[in-house]
Write a protein that holds these residues in place. Structure first.
Motif, short mmCIF file in Angstrom:
data_model
loop_
_atom_site.label_atom_id
_atom_site.label_comp_id
_atom_site.label_asym_id
_atom_site.label_seq_id
_atom_site.Cartn_x
_atom_site.Cartn_y
_atom_site.Cartn_z
N PHE A 181 -46.44 -52.72 2.10
CA PHE A 181 -45.38 -53.72 1.95
C PHE A 181 -44.94 -54.34 3.27
O PHE A 181 -43.87 -54.95 3.34
CB PHE A 181 -44.16 -53.13 1.22
CG PHE A 181 -44.46 -52.66 -0.17
CD1 PHE A 181 -44.67 -53.57 -1.19
CD2 PHE A 181 -44.55 -51.31 -0.46
CE1 PHE A 181 -44.95 -53.15 -2.47
CE2 PHE A 181 -44.84 -50.88 -1.73
CZ PHE A 181 -45.04 -51.80 -2.75
N GLN A 182 -45.75 -54.23 4.33
CA GLN A 182 -45.38 -54.82 5.62
C GLN A 182 -45.32 -56.34 5.54
O GLN A 182 -44.44 -56.96 6.13
CB GLN A 182 -46.34 -54.40 6.72
CG GLN A 182 -45.99 -54.92 8.09
CD GLN A 182 -46.91 -54.42 9.16
OE1 GLN A 182 -47.58 -53.42 9.00
NE2 GLN A 182 -46.94 -55.11 10.27
N ALA A 183 -46.22 -56.94 4.80
CA ALA A 183 -46.22 -58.40 4.68
C ALA A 183 -44.94 -58.91 4.00
O ALA A 183 -44.42 -59.96 4.35
CB ALA A 183 -47.45 -58.86 3.89
N GLU A 184 -44.44 -58.16 3.05
CA GLU A 184 -43.25 -58.58 2.32
C GLU A 184 -41.96 -58.15 2.99
O GLU A 184 -40.96 -58.84 2.92
CB GLU A 184 -43.26 -57.99 0.89
CG GLU A 184 -44.39 -58.47 0.03
CD GLU A 184 -45.65 -57.63 0.21
OE1 GLU A 184 -45.66 -56.70 1.04
OE2 GLU A 184 -46.64 -57.91 -0.49
N GLY A 185 -41.95 -56.97 3.64
CA GLY A 185 -40.70 -56.42 4.17
C GLY A 185 -40.60 -56.33 5.67
O GLY A 185 -39.55 -55.97 6.19
N GLY A 186 -41.68 -56.62 6.38
CA GLY A 186 -41.65 -56.51 7.83
C GLY A 186 -41.93 -55.08 8.28
O GLY A 186 -42.22 -54.20 7.47
N GLU A 232 -32.62 -50.70 1.14
CA GLU A 232 -32.39 -51.56 -0.02
C GLU A 232 -33.54 -52.53 -0.24
O GLU A 232 -33.95 -52.77 -1.37
CB GLU A 232 -31.07 -52.34 0.15
CG GLU A 232 -29.83 -51.49 0.08
CD GLU A 232 -29.53 -50.72 1.38
OE1 GLU A 232 -30.10 -51.08 2.44
OE2 GLU A 232 -28.76 -49.76 1.32
N LYS A 233 -34.08 -53.08 0.85
CA LYS A 233 -35.21 -54.01 0.71
C LYS A 233 -36.44 -53.28 0.19
O LYS A 233 -37.15 -53.78 -0.68
CB LYS A 233 -35.51 -54.68 2.05
CG LYS A 233 -36.56 -55.75 1.93
CD LYS A 233 -36.57 -56.65 3.13
CE LYS A 233 -37.46 -57.81 2.82
NZ LYS A 233 -37.17 -58.97 3.61
N MET A 234 -36.70 -52.09 0.71
CA MET A 234 -37.85 -51.31 0.22
C MET A 234 -37.66 -50.92 -1.24
O MET A 234 -38.61 -50.89 -2.01
CB MET A 234 -38.07 -50.06 1.08
CG MET A 234 -38.76 -50.35 2.38
SD MET A 234 -40.34 -51.21 2.21
CE MET A 234 -41.33 -49.99 1.36
N GLN A 235 -36.44 -50.61 -1.61
CA GLN A 235 -36.16 -50.25 -3.00
C GLN A 235 -36.54 -51.40 -3.92
O GLN A 235 -37.23 -51.20 -4.92
CB GLN A 235 -34.67 -49.92 -3.15
CG GLN A 235 -34.30 -49.41 -4.52
CD GLN A 235 -32.84 -49.01 -4.59
OE1 GLN A 235 -32.04 -49.43 -3.76
NE2 GLN A 235 -32.50 -48.21 -5.56
#
Length: 75
Positions: A54-59, A65-68
């Motif tokens: 999920f690095q592309a989506e979340g940095g 909360e964003k990872m959730q």
């Protein structure tokens, strides 16, 4: 962290079943890590640059909360 944990769907009263689900997710992540970093699997084909899940989506440093949201949305 497994989607079941982020989603709050883990039943801690039935630890054995819950932990098996979480362990299978963790095993999948380990296999993904191995497959994405093992040069021998690509046999001369261009290898993609390594990225975290999920690095592309979340940095590189997403908040809990964003990872959730990302993990539960894309599970």
């Amino acid at each position: 962290m497994a989607p079941e944990v982020f989603d709050g769907a883990v039943n801690l009263r039935d630890c054995e079943a819950s932990l098996k689900q979480i362990d299978i997710y963790a095993l999948g992540l380990v296999i993904w890590e191995l497959a994405s970093r093992c040069v021998d699997l690509y046999q001369g084909a261009p290898m993609h640059e390594y990225m975290l899940p999920f690095q592309a989506e979340g940095g590189t440093h997403p908040s809990f909360e964003k990872m959730q949201v990302l993990v539960v949305k894309y599970k």
